[in-house]
Every structure is written in structure tokens, then in C-alpha cells.
Design a protein around this motif. Structure first.
Motif, PDB file in Angstrom:
ATOM      1  N   GLY A  56       0.821  -1.207   0.000  1.00  0.00           N
ATOM      2  CA  GLY A  56       0.000   0.000   0.000  1.00  0.00           C
ATOM      3  C   GLY A  56       0.850   1.251   0.000  1.00  0.00           C
ATOM      4  O   GLY A  56       0.544   2.224  -0.689  1.00  0.00           O
ATOM      5  N   GLN A 114      -0.796   9.098   5.571  1.00  0.00           N
ATOM      6  CA  GLN A 114      -1.094   7.792   4.978  1.00  0.00           C
ATOM      7  C   GLN A 114       0.132   6.882   5.010  1.00  0.00           C
ATOM      8  O   GLN A 114       0.014   5.677   5.178  1.00  0.00           O
ATOM      9  CB  GLN A 114      -1.598   7.965   3.543  1.00  0.00           C
ATOM     10  CG  GLN A 114      -3.061   8.364   3.485  1.00  0.00           C
ATOM     11  CD  GLN A 114      -3.480   8.692   2.070  1.00  0.00           C
ATOM     12  OE1 GLN A 114      -3.170   9.762   1.553  1.00  0.00           O
ATOM     13  NE2 GLN A 114      -4.150   7.774   1.427  1.00  0.00           N
ATOM     14  N   MET A 163      -2.342   5.684   8.307  1.00  0.00           N
ATOM     15  CA  MET A 163      -3.724   6.146   8.511  1.00  0.00           C
ATOM     16  C   MET A 163      -4.515   6.013   7.218  1.00  0.00           C
ATOM     17  O   MET A 163      -3.950   6.074   6.133  1.00  0.00           O
ATOM     18  CB  MET A 163      -3.729   7.621   8.909  1.00  0.00           C
ATOM     19  CG  MET A 163      -3.244   7.900  10.293  1.00  0.00           C
ATOM     20  SD  MET A 163      -3.310   9.663  10.602  1.00  0.00           S
ATOM     21  CE  MET A 163      -4.857   9.792  11.463  1.00  0.00           C
ATOM     22  N   SER A 164      -5.829   5.886   7.351  1.00  0.00           N
ATOM     23  CA  SER A 164      -6.655   5.918   6.154  1.00  0.00           C
ATOM     24  C   SER A 164      -6.856   7.373   5.761  1.00  0.00           C
ATOM     25  O   SER A 164      -6.683   8.279   6.570  1.00  0.00           O
ATOM     26  CB  SER A 164      -8.001   5.253   6.412  1.00  0.00           C
ATOM     27  OG  SER A 164      -8.814   6.138   7.155  1.00  0.00           O
ATOM     28  N   LYS A 165      -7.243   7.579   4.515  1.00  0.00           N
ATOM     29  CA  LYS A 165      -7.329   8.949   4.023  1.00  0.00           C
ATOM     30  C   LYS A 165      -8.415   9.747   4.748  1.00  0.00           C
ATOM     31  O   LYS A 165      -8.199  10.902   5.136  1.00  0.00           O
ATOM     32  CB  LYS A 165      -7.604   8.942   2.520  1.00  0.00           C
ATOM     33  CG  LYS A 165      -7.245  10.258   1.872  1.00  0.00           C
ATOM     34  CD  LYS A 165      -7.295  10.164   0.360  1.00  0.00           C
ATOM     35  CE  LYS A 165      -6.907  11.510  -0.256  1.00  0.00           C
ATOM     36  NZ  LYS A 165      -6.949  11.482  -1.710  1.00  0.00           N
ATOM     37  N   THR A 166      -9.571   9.101   4.954  1.00  0.00           N
ATOM     38  CA  THR A 166     -10.679   9.832   5.593  1.00  0.00           C
ATOM     39  C   THR A 166     -10.343  10.183   7.039  1.00  0.00           C
ATOM     40  O   THR A 166     -10.613  11.288   7.501  1.00  0.00           O
ATOM     41  CB  THR A 166     -11.976   9.000   5.563  1.00  0.00           C
ATOM     42  OG1 THR A 166     -11.645   7.646   5.879  1.00  0.00           O
ATOM     43  CG2 THR A 166     -12.637   9.039   4.214  1.00  0.00           C
ATOM     44  N   GLU A 167      -9.730   9.218   7.728  1.00  0.00           N
ATOM     45  CA  GLU A 167      -9.355   9.433   9.112  1.00  0.00           C
ATOM     46  C   GLU A 167      -8.344  10.584   9.195  1.00  0.00           C
ATOM     47  O   GLU A 167      -8.464  11.485  10.037  1.00  0.00           O
ATOM     48  CB  GLU A 167      -8.735   8.137   9.632  1.00  0.00           C
ATOM     49  CG  GLU A 167      -8.597   8.042  11.122  1.00  0.00           C
ATOM     50  CD  GLU A 167      -7.749   6.825  11.488  1.00  0.00           C
ATOM     51  OE1 GLU A 167      -7.562   5.934  10.627  1.00  0.00           O
ATOM     52  OE2 GLU A 167      -7.257   6.777  12.624  1.00  0.00           O
ATOM     53  N   HIS A 223      -1.122  11.258  13.670  1.00  0.00           N
ATOM     54  CA  HIS A 223      -1.574   9.872  13.798  1.00  0.00           C
ATOM     55  C   HIS A 223      -1.660   9.427  15.258  1.00  0.00           C
ATOM     56  O   HIS A 223      -1.658   8.234  15.537  1.00  0.00           O
ATOM     57  CB  HIS A 223      -0.680   8.946  12.976  1.00  0.00           C
ATOM     58  CG  HIS A 223       0.774   9.033  13.328  1.00  0.00           C
ATOM     59  ND1 HIS A 223       1.527  10.159  13.106  1.00  0.00           N
ATOM     60  CD2 HIS A 223       1.618   8.136  13.877  1.00  0.00           C
ATOM     61  CE1 HIS A 223       2.771   9.944  13.518  1.00  0.00           C
ATOM     62  NE2 HIS A 223       2.842   8.725  13.989  1.00  0.00           N
TER      63      HIS A 223
END
Lengths: 437, 308
Positions: free
Chosen positions: A2, B100, B104-108, B149
Motif C-alpha cells: 500500500g 497515509q 492512517m486511512s485517508k478519511t481518518e 496519527h
């Protein structure tokens, strides 16, 4: 994985959104097309110009040679004599041909002179020379009481059509085509490696000088960052290449449709000057066009396509990881000089060897350099259109892949240490030490 | 008390150069831990090892109870001394990208980012490029990158450099707030007054070796010199001074506001502060009496000088 994707995406966007990338991508096809049209335009202008050349023929035997053509007109000033003719030519005409009085045919060719204000072009002089030579030759033949027409009938034009043992036809045009295709592919890889390798290097230096590198490698492995950078840049390059190909094709079509008719007419005007050659061309052109199409069909297209991809990837990955390591080792672009030369060397040698290889595609030099992994992406691609045995392609690809793995491993080590080193201009000895950290 | 970070016997060599020689430290959970040392002592090498930027040659590191592993980078926030961001990348995009990369996720990341941007009142910076910001502004963005984060362990290397006093204070308050919310903080600096102000624990590294560590108060006890500053009212200061000189090791201190006699008195072994007070009380009226407690700065200088 990822994270690698994230890095590739950022590197790709950073490259593509860059103003100079956008300008270069959009402008260079236009620039090329503009240059192309300009050359055609100037060519047309040049050939439209007519000039008048005077001549003084004191031998009175060669006057018939000077017949007017589309761009050249002749004026006979023999009556004025050389000195007066010179004065008049200076005032009114482009130049003056002087043929001295001479009784014997053998000496006729001697003492011919051309007077003009500016130095005449070589093509004009050789044109006049060949006209005179032909006339004198015909006069000599007549003197021997031989029919000129009979001599003409003996002239022949030989066009060897060679064929290899498995029945594939090859011809001079075929070899030319192979040379063009191979050379083009090799040169393309060469350019791509240099342009995008340097771009990878710059991007590494930018991260180092802006000091963001420490933040990033506290989140990802240096190797991931390096790989992401290399792949991201390659994708940007491929995009640029595709845009260029499409727009080049489009603009070519546009340019030829504008100038198409005129180029055809200029071709006929060339023909008028040499009617015999035109005849030959007309005779052969139909069959040769077919031959070219046949040659294209007989090219190992599938092999070429796949090997282009493999050599392109292998070559680019090897060189761009070297470039990345260089970028990591230095503090600024000015410090890269000492490392650039050894990197460019094999590439430049490959191009030089490549262009001699297409003359002799199966010699020992061709074989050696198409197996050596630092030159094989260029040299082997130039050879492939001529047909290369399978074992050679496979060996060369294997060597390329092994070298690729080794170089990426070394580059990653130097990269990992180098990106955190500041203020030192590293020597080769230093780099060697880094490999052991 | 539980430790958030334990470094055990870490060694790191670069060629023939030893950057860290058998260094061990323990950072208690929920504390602010000062990592001190002169330039080139090995602080950055240690911080890089904790961040897994480089690997130690030997030794082990634990985050909580677990041995340090690649996925732990998500639990660590690092503000390097040499700050840097992509100059031509927009602020919002850049922080999202770096968040990211931390997993982390993008929305978070976006949600958290808005929270911090509002807190620092910089929401209108979203589509500015870093090169358009001033140095202090870029520092704020970098601070957000470090804490976005919500890491368990924060490592700040000289966090106040480049900030004006107002913004330095803002950052200091945020650091304290993060500690109160449960984060543990490693704080590397040369500014001793901020060490005094913030750090509960310190470790001092000099020439690749740890030469001192523990609770700041305990260390101060350890570095007490039994020196007292006293103020005495007297009509004849010179007579009084020479009288005291016969009894104690004494030197004159700087002049004071009410024109009393200021003295620095070193107590020898066996002498107590009560002895001193009693003696002085008989001689004259005492206007001032304090023990000279060594500052973090004094301790730093002394420890480094002793390590010679």
C-alpha cells in the motif's frame, strides 16, 4: 504494498504536475512540427528561386549543353568576349561559365572556369561539370564513329535481391529499414534512460536538500521510497511518450496534408533535370514499395515488441537505480559530475557501437556488447530486427536481470546511507565503505 | 512504573567511528523524557535507531512489552531537528500523504487534519505550497505531521527552534496537553531552561556513552554542592566577612537590592544548614537564606566536564 503505491502515486503526480513537464510535453511536438514545416517551407522557397547564368564558349562545341531548366536559365555571351562578358555578368547575372578556345577534344575539359560574386554551391558546380562531361563524352564517342544510342543501350542498373537459406528475402531497402527501426529503438531507450534517470536523481536530491527524507524514512523503508520514485518517474515518462506519439502522428498528418501537393510538384521538378533517373525510379518504385511492405511484414515484430519492453524496463531500472544512488550520495546537483561520467560512458559506447552494429549485426563486437548488460538494452535492440538466435537473446536477458538485481541491491545500500549523510562530498572509497554499513 | 520504551545495551558503529557504545535508557509511560548531550554525542543516532531508520549493531529495543518491529512506526511520531517538507507540494495534500505513509486511512487523516488546522487557525493554508509559507508557519505544519496519527511515543528533536516566543509557547502547551492525554515524549534539546520546565526524567549522552540518567529531581539531589547563599544586615561588612571567613568556606556574592552583605558559603562534610543558621543568627540579622540547587545547565556542564 500500500505504501509503495502511495509513493508511486505521489512521485508520478509530482512529476506530471510540474510546469516544465507540462510545457515540454505539450510544446515539443508543436516545436518539432514547426521545425519540420519550416524546413519544408525553406526548401520550397530555395528551389523556387531561378537564376540566370551566362556562358562564353570560345570552343563553340559545347553551346548546346546549356539548355534552360526550371530554376536555371542560360545566356550566351560568347559574342562579347571574356572581359566584356565578365563586366556584364557582374551587373546582371548570377555567374559566368568560361570555356577557352580549344581544337582538340582531349583538351576541351581543361581550363573551364566559373566566375561569380559569391562562392557557388557544390551542387551547382557538379551539375555543370556533369553536363559538360556528358557532352564531351558523347562528342568523343561520335569521333570514334560509334552510335551514341547503342552505347546507351548497354547501360544497366543492377539491384541485387538477396535471400537467406531459409527463404527470407532481404534487400538493401530491407536492411535500411532494419537499421532505421533498430537504431530508432536503441536511441529511444538511450534518451529515456538519460532523461528519466536524471529526473530520478534530481528528485532524490530534492528530498535530501529539503530534509524531508528523515520524516519519510521514519515511515517507510528507504528501498520502498527508492523503488516508488523509480516507478513513478517511469510512468510519467511513459505518459509523456504516449502523448508525444499520438500528437506527433496527428501533426505529421496535418503537416503533410498542407505541404503534400507542393512536395509532389518539387519531386517532378527534380525529375526534369535527370529524366533517366526518374524513369528508373518510376519503374522500380512500384515494386520497391511492395518490397518495403514485405520487409515490414517479415520483421520479427512480436520478438521486437517483447524484447523492447524487457530491455527497456531492465535498462531503465538498472540505470535509474544508479542515478538514485548518486543523488543520495551527493548534497547538490553540482557534486554529481564526478559520478555522471562513468554512468554515461557505457550508454554512449552502446550508442556508438550500436550504430556500427547495424552495419554488421552478427559480428563479434555486436555479440559482445549485446550480451554485456550495461549496453545490451541498446545494442541488442538494434540487432533484433536483423534476426538474432534465441540463445543469445535469452542469455542477454538473463544477464540483464541478474545485473539488475545486483545493481538495485548495491544502489539501495548506498541510497540508504547516503540520504542521511550531509556536508560530505563522498569519494568512491567512501561509497565502498557505505556498502558495508 | 511501566516503561513505554526500553533501550538495552545498544551499540552502533559507522566504520571505525562508534556512535553509540552500550547505551541503555528507559522512558516511563506518560512522562516527558529529556535526551541531552552535546553536539555529536550520539543523540540523533539513538533517535534514528528508535525510529527504525537505522538498525543497531547490537542491543535490543522494546516498545511497551514488545520488541521493536516495523509496524511500530505507526505508534511513533518523530519531529527531526532538520525540518523539511516538499516545497512545491500543497500543505493539505502533503500532510495527508505523510499521514497515509504512517498507516492512517485517508478519511481518518482528513478528519484529524481539520481538527488540528482549526486548532492552529490555519485552515486557509490547505492549498498553499510550503514554499509560500514562512519558516515558522512550515514548522507548525511539521508539528501537525508529527502528531496527526496520535502516536503513543513522540520524539521531538529541538522542537522550539525556529518558533517565536508566542508560537513556542503554543507548541509547549500542546506538548504538555499530549502528555496529559497519555502520550510519552522524548525531548531532545540544548535549551536547558525548557528541560527544567518540562522534563521529569533525563538521560545525558556524551561521546557515545550514556553518562547520567534518572529523575531530574534525584539527579539534582545527587549534584547538590551544599552551597548556600545568605544575606546579612551589617554596619561593618568587612569585619563580619572576615569573622565568618574563619569559620566557613565563604566568598562574596553579587550585590543585592537592599545593600546587605551577600555571601556564598560552602558547607564542609559534617556541617549542616542548621549549624550555619544558628551561627549566622547570632552574628547578625539574616535577610536571605537559600540552598543553591544545581540547574540542569550546571549538571550538564559538570557531567560533560567530568566525562572529559
Amino acid at each position: 504494498m500500500g505504501k509503495l503505491k502511495l509513493i508511486i502515486k505521489r512521485e508520478f503526480l509530482a512529476k506530471v504536475k510540474n510546469k516544465s513537464f507540462i510545457i515540454l510535453t505539450l510544446l515539443s511536438p508543436l516545436l518539432m512540427a514547426g521545425l519540420f514545416s519550416l524546413i519544408i517551407f525553406l526548401n520550397e522557397k530555395n528551389s523556387e528561386e531561378t537564376r540566370t547564368i551566362a556562358f562564353v564558349d570560345e570552343s563553340h562545341q559545347l553551346e548546346t549543353v546549356f539548355t534552360d531548366s526550371e530554376h536555371t536559365k542560360y545566356v550566351n555571351l560568347t559574342a562579347l568576349g571574356l572581359e566584356m562578358a565578365k563586366v556584364k555578368t557582374k551587373e546582371f547575372y548570377y555567374g559566368l561559365i568560361y570555356i577557352p578556345k580549344n581544337d582538340s577534344l582531349i583538351n576541351l575539359s581543361k581550363g573551364v572556369a566559373f566566375y561569380s560574386e559569391d562562392t557557388p554551391s557544390l551542387s551547382l558546380l557538379s551539375d555543370i561539370e556533369s553536363k559538360l562531361e556528358k557532352k564531351i563524352r558523347n562528342l568523343k564517342i561520335e569521333q570514334l564513329h560509334v552510335d551514341v544510342e547503342k552505347i546507351k543501350a548497354t547501360e544497366t542498373n543492377v539491384n541485387i535481391a538477396s535471400e537467406n537459406f531459409s527463404g527470407e528475402k532481404s534487400s538493401k531497402i530491407g536492411s535500411l529499414l532494419r537499421m532505421a527501426v533498430g537504431g530508432g529503438f536503441g536511441y529511444l531507450i538511450f534518451m529515456f534512460i538519460i532523461i528519466y534517470g536524471t529526473s530520478v536523481m534530481r528528485s532524490v536530491i530534492e528530498e535530501k536538500t529539503s530534509r524531508i527524507i528523515e520524516v519519510i524514512i521514519s515511515s517507510v523503508k528507504p528501498f520502498q521510497l527508492m523503488l516508488g520514485k523509480i516507478i513513478g518517474n517511469a510512468l510519467a515518462g511513459i505518459l509523456q511518450f504516449i502523448i508525444w506519439m499520438i500528437s506527433a502522428g496527428f501533426l505529421m498528418l496535418l503537416v503533410t496534408s498542407i505541404f503534400g501537393i507542393e512536395t509532389a510538384s518539387s519531386a517532378t521538378s527534380v525529375g526534369q533535370m535527370n529524366p533517366e533517373i526518374v524513369q528508373q525510379v518510376q519503374q522500380t518504385s512500384a515494386s520497391e514499395l511492395q518490397l518495403v511492405l514485405q520487409e515490414i511484414k517479415s520483421l520479427p515484430i512480436l520478438t521486437m515488441f517483447f524484447s523492447f519492453i524487457i530491455y527497456f524496463l531492465g535498462g531503465y531500472l538498472i540505470y535509474s537505480s544508479i542515478y538514485a544512488a548518486i543523488g543520495a550520495a551527493v548534497d547538490s546537483e553540482t557534486d554529481t559530475q564526478q559520478f555522471m561520467m562513468p554512468v554515461l560512458m557505457p550508454l554512449i559506447i552502446a550508442i556508438y557501437v550500436g550504430f556500427s552494429v547495424i552495419e554488421n549485426p552478427h559480428g563479434p563486437i555486436a555479440l559482445g556488447f549485446s550480451l554485456f548488460p550495461l549496453t545490451s538494452p541498446i545494442v541488442m535492440l538494434m540487432r533484433i530486427p536483423f534476426g538474432v538466435p534465441w540463445w543469445q537473446i535469452v542469455t542477454s536477458m538473463l544477464l540483464l536481470i541478474i545485473t539488475f538485481i545486483a545493481i538495485v541491491w548495491f544502489a539501495a545500500k548506498i541510497y540508504r546511507v547516503g540520504i542521511l549523510m550531509y556536508g560530505k562530498k563522498p569519494s568512491y572509497k567512501e561509497l565502498y565503505k557505505w556498502l558495508k554499513y | 512504573m511501566k516503561n513505554i520504551l526500553t533501550v538495552e545495551n545498544v551499540c552502533k558503529n559507522y566504520g571505525n567511528f562508534t556512535a553509540l557504545n552500550n547505551v541503555s535508557i528507559a522512558v516511563p509511560e506518560g512522562s516527558i523524557f529529556g535526551l541531552l548531550g552535546p553536539n555529536g554525542a550520539g543523540k540523533t543516532s539513538l533517535i534514528r535507531i528508535i525510529n527504525q531508520i537505522t538498525l543497531p549493531d547490537s542491543g535490543t529495543i522494546y516498545l511497551g512489552d514488545e520488541k521493536l518491529q516495523p509496524h511500530h512506526i505507526q505508534s511513533i511520531g518523530y519531529l527531526p531537528e532538520e525540518r523539511g517538507l516538499y516545497k512545491s507540494m500543497k500543505v493539505g495534500e502533503q500532510v495527508l500523504y505523510l499521514a497515509q505513509l504512517k498507516g492512517m486511512s485517508k478519511t481518518e487523516a482528513k478528519k484529524k487534519l481539520l481538527y488540528w488546522f482549526e486548532k492552529f487557525e490555519i485552515t486557509d493554508w490547505w492549498s498553499k505550497k510550503i514554499q509560500e509559507l514562512s519558516k515558522g508557519m512550515a514548522q507548525k505544519v511539521q508539528f501537525i505531521v508529527t502528531v496527526l496519527h496520535s502516536p503513543k511515543l513522540l520524539i521531538f528533536d529541538e522542537p522550539f527552534s525556529g518558533f517565536d516566543p508566542i508560537n513556542a509557547n503554543l507548541i509547549k502547551d500542546e506538548i504538555l496537553k499530549l502528555r496529559d492525554e497519555g502520550a510519552s515524549i522524548i525531548f531532545s534539546t540544548h535549551r536547558m531552561e525548557s528541560v527544567e520546565e518540562l522534563c521529569e526524567y533525563i538521560a545525558l549522552i556524551d561521546k557515545s556513552n550514556k553518562i547520567l540518567d534518572g529523575k531530574l529531581n534525584d539527579i539534582k539531589q545527587q549534584f547538590r554542592t551544599n552551597q548556600f547563599e545568605v544575606g546579612l544586615l551589617s554596619d561593618n561588612k568587612e569585619v563580619l566577612f572576615s569573622e565568618i571567613e574563619t569559620k566557613f568556606k565563604v566568598q562574596k556574592s553579587k550585590a543585592s537590592i537592599n545593600n546587605d552583605l551577600r555571601l556564598l558559603i560552602d558547607l564542609k562534610n559534617g556541617e549542616t544548614s542548621t549549624d550555619l543558621i544558628n551561627y549566622l543568627n547570632n552574628k547578625s540579622q539574616i535577610t536571605h537564606f537559600t540552598e543553591i540547587i544545581p540547574s540542569a545547565n550546571d549538571i550538564f556542564l559538570k557531567a560533560v566536564a567530568n566525562n572529559g
